[in-house]
Design a protein around this motif. Structure first.
Motif, PDB file in Angstrom:
ATOM      1  N   ARG A  27     -61.801  26.144  15.832  1.00 16.54           N
ATOM      2  CA  ARG A  27     -62.405  26.402  17.211  1.00 16.54           C
ATOM      3  C   ARG A  27     -63.905  26.072  17.067  1.00 16.54           C
ATOM      4  O   ARG A  27     -64.572  26.665  15.884  1.00 16.54           O
ATOM      5  N   ASN A  28     -64.472  25.357  17.717  1.00 16.58           N
ATOM      6  CA  ASN A  28     -66.106  25.225  17.608  1.00 16.58           C
ATOM      7  C   ASN A  28     -66.622  24.808  19.082  1.00 16.58           C
ATOM      8  O   ASN A  28     -65.961  24.174  19.917  1.00 16.58           O
ATOM      9  N   ASN A  29     -67.738  25.660  19.240  1.00 15.18           N
ATOM     10  CA  ASN A  29     -68.206  25.142  20.764  1.00 15.18           C
ATOM     11  C   ASN A  29     -68.401  23.953  21.067  1.00 15.18           C
ATOM     12  O   ASN A  29     -68.264  23.240  22.140  1.00 15.18           O
ATOM     13  N   ILE A  30     -69.013  23.248  20.159  1.00 15.64           N
ATOM     14  CA  ILE A  30     -69.578  21.608  20.157  1.00 15.64           C
ATOM     15  C   ILE A  30     -68.834  20.781  19.561  1.00 15.64           C
ATOM     16  O   ILE A  30     -68.496  21.138  18.050  1.00 15.64           O
ATOM     17  N   SER A  49     -69.225  20.465  24.969  1.00 14.91           N
ATOM     18  CA  SER A  49     -69.183  21.771  24.841  1.00 14.91           C
ATOM     19  C   SER A  49     -67.861  22.196  24.906  1.00 14.91           C
ATOM     20  O   SER A  49     -66.827  21.360  25.257  1.00 14.91           O
ATOM     21  N   TRP A  50     -67.400  23.433  24.567  1.00 14.88           N
ATOM     22  CA  TRP A  50     -66.203  23.919  24.777  1.00 14.88           C
ATOM     23  C   TRP A  50     -65.408  23.826  25.966  1.00 14.88           C
ATOM     24  O   TRP A  50     -64.313  23.361  25.991  1.00 14.88           O
ATOM     25  N   ASN A  71     -58.298  22.094  24.835  1.00 11.53           N
ATOM     26  CA  ASN A  71     -58.523  23.029  23.650  1.00 11.53           C
ATOM     27  C   ASN A  71     -57.141  23.703  23.970  1.00 11.53           C
ATOM     28  O   ASN A  71     -56.713  24.066  24.885  1.00 11.53           O
ATOM     29  N   SER A  76     -58.534  21.456  19.221  1.00 18.65           N
ATOM     30  CA  SER A  76     -59.220  20.822  20.111  1.00 18.65           C
ATOM     31  C   SER A  76     -58.919  19.359  20.070  1.00 18.65           C
ATOM     32  O   SER A  76     -58.877  18.884  18.883  1.00 18.65           O
ATOM     33  N   SER A 100     -74.665  23.683  16.401  1.00 18.10           N
ATOM     34  CA  SER A 100     -75.426  24.097  17.456  1.00 18.10           C
ATOM     35  C   SER A 100     -75.901  22.664  18.329  1.00 18.10           C
ATOM     36  O   SER A 100     -76.106  21.791  17.611  1.00 18.10           O
ATOM     37  N   TRP A 101     -76.482  22.858  19.456  1.00 17.23           N
ATOM     38  CA  TRP A 101     -77.074  21.790  20.130  1.00 17.23           C
ATOM     39  C   TRP A 101     -78.413  21.322  19.410  1.00 17.23           C
ATOM     40  O   TRP A 101     -78.498  20.166  19.459  1.00 17.23           O
TER      41      TRP A 101
END
Length: 121
Positions: A27-30, A49-50, A71, A76, A100-101
């Motif tokens: 699991r990772n936002n980006i 992004s997620w 996801n 994902s 991070s962005w």
């Protein structure tokens, strides 16, 4: 352990399309796509992004490439839809999970094993 597996590369004529996939076990936002052409440094292509509400594209692919993801609890799957391909898009395409962005454009890894995209003129 983070695992990234790309697929979908191939040989296509200029003006054609390809769809790449990346399965990220975790699991990772980006999630993001990067590419490395022969004799060149790896470069950023696109990120998402997620929930898909945030996307970022390199200038070279804006308007031609699209990014999406699905996801579930364990993984994902990210896609890169590449349209109107040009010979200069020829490269090995990698996916990654930037933290991070701010780090997306200069992300140094880890990356998956990559998938080759070759665009003939």
């Amino acid at each position: 352990q983070v695992r990234l597996v790309e697929s979908g590369g191939g040989l296509v004529q200029a003006g054609g399309s390809l769809r790449l996939s990346c399965v990220f076990s975790g699991r990772n936002n980006i999630l993001g796509w990067f590419r490395q052409a022969p004799g060149k440094e790896r470069e950023f292509v696109a990120a998402i992004s997620w929930g898909g509400g945030g996307t970022l594209f390199a200038d070279a692919v804006k308007g031609r490439f699209d990014i999406s993801r699905d996801n579930d609890n364990a993984k994902s799957t990210m896609y890169l839809q590449m349209n109107n391909l040009k010979p200069e898009d020829t490269a090995v395409y990698y996916c990654a999970a930037p933290q991070s962005w701010a780090a997306v454009r200069t992300w140094r890894g880890p990356f998956g094993q990559g998938t080759q995209v070759t665009v003939s003129s």
